[in-house]
Design a protein around this motif. Structure first.
Motif, PDB file in Angstrom:
ATOM      1  N   GLU A 122       0.852  -1.191   0.000  1.00 17.37           N
ATOM      2  CA  GLU A 122       0.000   0.000   0.000  1.00 17.37           C
ATOM      3  C   GLU A 122       0.889   1.241   0.000  1.00 17.37           C
ATOM      4  N   PRO A 123       0.736   2.103  -0.995  1.00 18.43           N
ATOM      5  CA  PRO A 123       1.612   3.289  -1.061  1.00 18.43           C
ATOM      6  C   PRO A 123       1.442   4.174   0.179  1.00 18.43           C
ATOM      7  N   SER A 124       2.569   4.596   0.758  1.00 14.77           N
ATOM      8  CA  SER A 124       2.530   5.510   1.911  1.00 14.77           C
ATOM      9  C   SER A 124       2.316   6.937   1.429  1.00 14.77           C
ATOM     10  N   ASP A 125       2.074   7.846   2.391  1.00 13.54           N
ATOM     11  CA  ASP A 125       1.866   9.258   2.025  1.00 13.54           C
ATOM     12  C   ASP A 125       3.112   9.843   1.367  1.00 13.54           C
ATOM     13  N   ASP A 126       4.295   9.468   1.910  1.00 12.81           N
ATOM     14  CA  ASP A 126       5.524   9.997   1.328  1.00 12.81           C
ATOM     15  C   ASP A 126       5.719   9.476  -0.100  1.00 12.81           C
ATOM     16  N   LEU A 127       5.353   8.205  -0.345  1.00 16.80           N
ATOM     17  CA  LEU A 127       5.482   7.642  -1.680  1.00 16.80           C
ATOM     18  C   LEU A 127       4.543   8.351  -2.658  1.00 16.80           C
ATOM     19  N   LYS A 128       3.328   8.640  -2.207  1.00 16.14           N
ATOM     20  CA  LYS A 128       2.388   9.363  -3.056  1.00 16.14           C
ATOM     21  C   LYS A 128       2.908  10.767  -3.371  1.00 16.14           C
ATOM     22  N   LEU A 129       3.518  11.404  -2.353  1.00 10.13           N
ATOM     23  CA  LEU A 129       4.050  12.749  -2.574  1.00 10.13           C
ATOM     24  C   LEU A 129       5.188  12.711  -3.593  1.00 10.13           C
ATOM     25  N   SER A 138      11.165  11.364   5.846  1.00 10.14           N
ATOM     26  CA  SER A 138      10.717  11.221   7.222  1.00 10.14           C
ATOM     27  C   SER A 138      11.879  10.705   8.040  1.00 10.14           C
ATOM     28  N   TYR A 139      11.867  11.107   9.333  1.00  6.35           N
ATOM     29  CA  TYR A 139      12.991  10.744  10.197  1.00  6.35           C
ATOM     30  C   TYR A 139      12.495   9.802  11.278  1.00  6.35           C
ATOM     31  N   GLU A 140      13.098   8.599  11.313  1.00  5.65           N
ATOM     32  CA  GLU A 140      12.760   7.580  12.303  1.00  5.65           C
ATOM     33  C   GLU A 140      11.278   7.237  12.280  1.00  5.65           C
ATOM     34  N   ASN A 141      10.714   7.195  11.084  1.00  7.75           N
ATOM     35  CA  ASN A 141       9.316   6.799  10.928  1.00  7.75           C
ATOM     36  C   ASN A 141       9.287   5.499  10.130  1.00  7.75           C
ATOM     37  N   LEU A 142       9.531   4.392  10.809  1.00  6.06           N
ATOM     38  CA  LEU A 142       9.658   3.091  10.160  1.00  6.06           C
ATOM     39  C   LEU A 142       8.478   2.206  10.536  1.00  6.06           C
ATOM     40  N   GLY A 154      17.910  -0.812  14.416  1.00 10.02           N
ATOM     41  CA  GLY A 154      18.036  -0.112  15.689  1.00 10.02           C
ATOM     42  C   GLY A 154      18.911   1.121  15.650  1.00 10.02           C
ATOM     43  N   ILE A 155      19.078   1.735  14.509  1.00 15.33           N
ATOM     44  CA  ILE A 155      19.877   2.959  14.396  1.00 15.33           C
ATOM     45  C   ILE A 155      18.993   4.042  13.777  1.00 15.33           C
ATOM     46  N   PRO A 156      19.299   5.312  14.030  1.00 10.58           N
ATOM     47  CA  PRO A 156      18.506   6.398  13.424  1.00 10.58           C
ATOM     48  C   PRO A 156      18.698   6.401  11.910  1.00 10.58           C
ATOM     49  N   LEU A 157      17.588   6.449  11.179  1.00 12.83           N
ATOM     50  CA  LEU A 157      17.630   6.427   9.724  1.00 12.83           C
ATOM     51  C   LEU A 157      16.805   7.574   9.155  1.00 12.83           C
ATOM     52  N   LEU A 158      17.288   8.091   8.036  1.00 14.23           N
ATOM     53  CA  LEU A 158      16.565   9.105   7.293  1.00 14.23           C
ATOM     54  C   LEU A 158      15.979   8.434   6.057  1.00 14.23           C
ATOM     55  N   GLU A 159      14.641   8.370   5.986  1.00 19.99           N
ATOM     56  CA  GLU A 159      13.961   7.723   4.877  1.00 19.99           C
ATOM     57  C   GLU A 159      13.635   8.794   3.838  1.00 19.99           C
ATOM     58  N   VAL A 160      14.158   8.601   2.581  1.00 17.58           N
ATOM     59  CA  VAL A 160      13.996   9.606   1.540  1.00 17.58           C
ATOM     60  C   VAL A 160      13.339   8.956   0.328  1.00 17.58           C
ATOM     61  N   TYR A 161      12.363   9.668  -0.244  1.00 20.33           N
ATOM     62  CA  TYR A 161      11.698   9.250  -1.479  1.00 20.33           C
ATOM     63  C   TYR A 161      12.041  10.284  -2.551  1.00 20.33           C
ATOM     64  N   SER A 162      12.716   9.817  -3.579  1.00 21.34           N
ATOM     65  CA  SER A 162      13.170  10.729  -4.635  1.00 21.34           C
ATOM     66  C   SER A 162      12.548  10.307  -5.974  1.00 21.34           C
ATOM     67  N   PRO A 163      11.852  11.204  -6.640  1.00 23.06           N
ATOM     68  CA  PRO A 163      11.254  10.841  -7.937  1.00 23.06           C
ATOM     69  C   PRO A 163      12.342  10.644  -9.006  1.00 23.06           C
ATOM     70  N   ILE A 164      12.158   9.611  -9.872  1.00 20.56           N
ATOM     71  CA  ILE A 164      13.074   9.360 -10.989  1.00 20.56           C
ATOM     72  C   ILE A 164      12.359   9.789 -12.266  1.00 20.56           C
TER      73      ILE A 164
END
Length: 466
Positions: A122-129, A138-142, A154-164
């Motif tokens: 199911e596409p997330s809001d960030d994926l739709k954006l 989003s930061y630490e939103n896993l 168990g480490i802090p991660l930065l989740e990034v969605y970049s359009p191609i």
């Protein structure tokens, strides 16, 4: 603690105390709201800036290798090998712990975890954006289902969605999702939060201290002024009490003086009746016996006899006017009834007398005298000037005051003109007014030409004079 007790405790606080309590609650609430808002905005800005930088950096590697997705739902074998080599054994691979490439509908066409390839989520809001052409992060939103492997690290991660985008048309053909280690970002965000809270807290604390200082100074001024006002109020009360005492003394002294004067006048009336009147009557009798019958018809003798009779009549009239009943022994009802009956006998007028109220206060001699003279004067004025044969007297008695009203429906007069000395030297209504005022009472006159007159005497209990 009930509401009434809290309200009482609040009122006991001084103005600075009330401000400190209320201001502390308001400022703490405002500081928390502003602090969370500022720190949230700073975190969003830092995350977005970091994501934008990472996305632009990643796009330079991923976009050229993903152009096949414009025509297919999978990458070519050389493109997959190239991506694998880029993210394995390089400095970029140390920063990016995992990645996914999405096609529309939530299809994973390539991922660092081969088990996810070909699955649909199911596409997330960030994926739709990101599909709309914007970089999302989003930061630490896993919390998504496909993020279980990354959350397990168990480490802090930065989740990034970049359009191609397709090179020639610029259309979004896929979305690259990657997870970048964010230890440095985590330190930067923590530092930014700490500084923002420090700035916000310091600002609110300084503002609160400044405002409290102003209110404290104002509170001291108010307390000083309140003490001065209370002192002035006490002084005013003391002066007022002194004035009240002096007024009562003046009323008592005036009452005693009036009583003494009236007793003297009554004695003079009795002396005139028992002295000069009797002698004149005796002289008239002796004159009749001393003159022969022929001399009695003499004009001079007749004139002497006429003068004696006139003098005797005037002395008796003066004596009657000065004489008073024994007022000390009369109550209010008997006193008023006596004055009304005397006037009816002298003038044949019809007086309607009524009593209203409870038992009156104990009247002294001067007050009884004032009531008697008031009825004498006002009823006499009705008989002489109102042009009517009827009038009404109403007595309203109570513990605090006595009110006596005399009303007629006669010709009326100008009340202001009547409160002046007469040309013959008499005082008339002005004398009644002065008599009432001298013992703490009041006389009200209401009259209009052709509409009758109402005279109202009010005497207050001397103990309640203020």
């Amino acid at each position: 603690m009930d509401l009434k007790t809290r309200d009482l405790n609040w009122k006991r606080l001084t103005l600075p105390g009330q401000f400190l309590l209320a201001g502390a609650v308001v400022m703490i609430a405002a500081m928390l709201i502003v602090g969370f808002w500022v720190s949230s905005r700073i975190e969003q800005a830092v995350v977005q800036n970091s994501a934008t930088s990472a996305a632009l950096f990643m796009e330079s590697f991923v976009s050229p290798l993903s152009q096949d997705l414009a025509r297919s739902d999978r990458l070519s074998d050389p493109a997959e090998r190239a991506l694998t080599e880029i993210f394995e054994g390089t400095s970029l691979g140390e920063r990016v712990v995992s990645y996914k490439i999405w096609k529309p509908g939530g299809l994973v066409v390539h991922a660092s975890d081969p088990a996810l390839i070909g699955k649909v989520f199911e596409p997330s809001d960030d994926l739709k954006l990101a599909w709309s052409g914007r970089i999302a992060a989003s930061y630490e939103n896993l919390n998504d289902l496909e993020d279980q492997a990354e959350a397990a690290l168990g480490i802090p991660l930065l989740e990034v969605y970049s359009p191609i985008r397709e090179v020639w048309t610029g259309q979004v053909i896929a979305v690259a999702e990657f997870y970048e280690r964010a230890e440095v970002l985590d330190r930067d965000i923590s530092d930014a939060r700490r500084k923002s809270w420090l700035v916000v807290g310091s600002t609110f604390l300084a503002s609160g201290v400044l405002l409290f200082g102003i209110v404290l100074t104002g509170g001291r001024t108010i307390r000083d002024q309140r003490k001065q006002l209370e002192q002035q109020l006490e002084e005013t009360r003391a002066v007022s009490q002194q004035n009240l005492t002096l007024r009562r003394r003046a009323v008592s002294a005036s009452s005693r003086a009036t009583a003494q004067t009236e007793r003297t006048i009554r004695r003079i009336g009795s002396d005139l009746h028992d002295g000069p009147a009797q002698y004149l009557a005796l002289a008239a009798l002796r004159l009749d016996g001393a003159l022969p019958d022929q001399d009695a018809k003499n004009p001079d003798a007749h004139e002497v006899r006429k003068s004696l009779d006139k003098a005797l009549s005037e002395i008796r009239a003066i004596s009657r006017g000065l004489a008073l009943p024994d007022l000390d022994a009369l109550d209010l009802h008997t006193l008023v009834t006596r004055a009304v009956d005397d006037h009816e006998h002298q003038t044949d007028m019809e007086i309607a007398l009524s009593f209203v109220g409870k038992e009156p206060f104990s009247m002294d001699y001067t007050q009884k005298l004032c009531v008697y003279r008031f009825l004498q004067e006002t009823l006499s004025n009705v008989a002489r000037h109102a042009g009517v044969e009827q009038a009404s007297v109403k007595v309203e008695a109570g513990f605090d005051a006595i009110t006596i009203s005399v009303r007629d429906h006669g010709t009326g007069f100008d009340a202001e003109t009547s409160l002046k000395l007469r040309s013959d030297g008499g005082q008339g209504l002005l004398g009644l007014l002065d008599r009432a005022h001298s013992i703490g009472g009041n006389l009200a006159i209401t009259s209009k030409h052709g509409k009758g007159t109402t005279m109202c005497l009010t005497l207050a209990n001397v103990e309640n004079v203020t």
